[in-house]
Design a protein around this motif. Structure first.
Motif, PDB file in Angstrom:
ATOM      1  N   THR A  11       0.912  -1.153  -0.133  1.00 45.89           N
ATOM      2  CA  THR A  11      -0.046  -0.177   0.204  1.00 45.89           C
ATOM      3  C   THR A  11       0.786   1.298  -0.064  1.00 45.89           C
ATOM      4  O   THR A  11       1.764   1.374   0.757  1.00 45.89           O
ATOM      5  CB  THR A  11      -0.808   0.205   1.226  1.00 45.89           C
ATOM      6  N   ARG A  13       0.465   5.030   0.682  1.00 48.78           N
ATOM      7  CA  ARG A  13      -0.492   6.231   1.295  1.00 48.78           C
ATOM      8  C   ARG A  13      -0.099   7.632   1.468  1.00 48.78           C
ATOM      9  O   ARG A  13       1.031   7.913   1.200  1.00 48.78           O
ATOM     10  CB  ARG A  13      -0.586   5.592   2.926  1.00 48.78           C
ATOM     11  N   TYR A  14      -0.996   8.611   1.318  1.00 46.21           N
ATOM     12  CA  TYR A  14      -0.997   9.928   1.226  1.00 46.21           C
ATOM     13  C   TYR A  14       0.041  10.291   0.207  1.00 46.21           C
ATOM     14  O   TYR A  14       0.755  11.266   0.213  1.00 46.21           O
ATOM     15  CB  TYR A  14      -0.395  10.201   2.430  1.00 46.21           C
ATOM     16  N   GLY A  84      -7.901   9.932  -0.059  1.00 42.43           N
ATOM     17  CA  GLY A  84      -6.834  10.109   1.274  1.00 42.43           C
ATOM     18  C   GLY A  84      -7.651  11.844   1.408  1.00 42.43           C
ATOM     19  O   GLY A  84      -8.206  12.378   0.970  1.00 42.43           O
ATOM     20  N   HIS A 107      -4.708   6.751  -1.609  1.00 40.51           N
ATOM     21  CA  HIS A 107      -4.013   5.784  -0.893  1.00 40.51           C
ATOM     22  C   HIS A 107      -4.229   4.566  -2.202  1.00 40.51           C
ATOM     23  O   HIS A 107      -5.263   4.265  -2.503  1.00 40.51           O
ATOM     24  CB  HIS A 107      -4.893   5.097   0.284  1.00 40.51           C
ATOM     25  N   THR A 109      -3.513   0.689  -3.228  1.00 33.49           N
ATOM     26  CA  THR A 109      -3.299  -0.833  -2.746  1.00 33.49           C
ATOM     27  C   THR A 109      -3.275  -1.733  -3.724  1.00 33.49           C
ATOM     28  O   THR A 109      -4.188  -1.813  -4.804  1.00 33.49           O
ATOM     29  CB  THR A 109      -4.318  -1.112  -1.934  1.00 33.49           C
TER      30      THR A 109
END
Length: 118
Positions: A11, A13-14, A84, A107, A109
């Motif tokens: 993942t 993120r941000y 996000g 985000h 994944t």
């Protein structure tokens, strides 16, 4: 013994990408093998391809180091993006006004599965 359908994920993120622009790339690589996806990401002209390639490499490294799988047997099973938080900024305008600017984050994944062709 390794399960035939071992699932691995990574993942990011941000990330400073919009959801729609990231999803446009993920639609291209979903369901492809690792080699095909890496080739597609290498030649697409979008900025989000660099971030998605890093996440894909991280998922492959997770598969190799944690599960002992070879990258030739990996296939992208799931690839999705979630929204996000938005960074909120202001642009000064005429006569003392302020114009809001929303900088989106997302985000991403990527889920891999091992396919054994034996």
């Amino acid at each position: 013994m390794i399960n035939q359908n071992t699932k691995i994920k990574a993942t990011g993120r941000y990330l400073r990408l919009s959801v729609t622009k990231a999803n446009r790339i993920l639609d291209q690589i979903r369901g492809k093998s690792y080699q095909e996806a890496k080739l597609i990401l290498q030649f697409l002209p979008y900025r989000s391809c660099l971030e998605i390639a890093k996440i894909l490499d991280s998922a492959v490294a997770n598969a190799e180091n944690n599960k002992g799988l070879q990258k030739q047997t990996l296939k992208i099973e799931t690839a999705f993006v979630n929204q996000g938080p938005k960074m909120k900024r202001f642009q000064p305008r005429a006569q003392g006004r302020a114009f809001p600017i929303h900088k989106p984050t997302c985000h991403i994944t990527i889920g891999l599965v091992s396919r054994n062709d034996k």
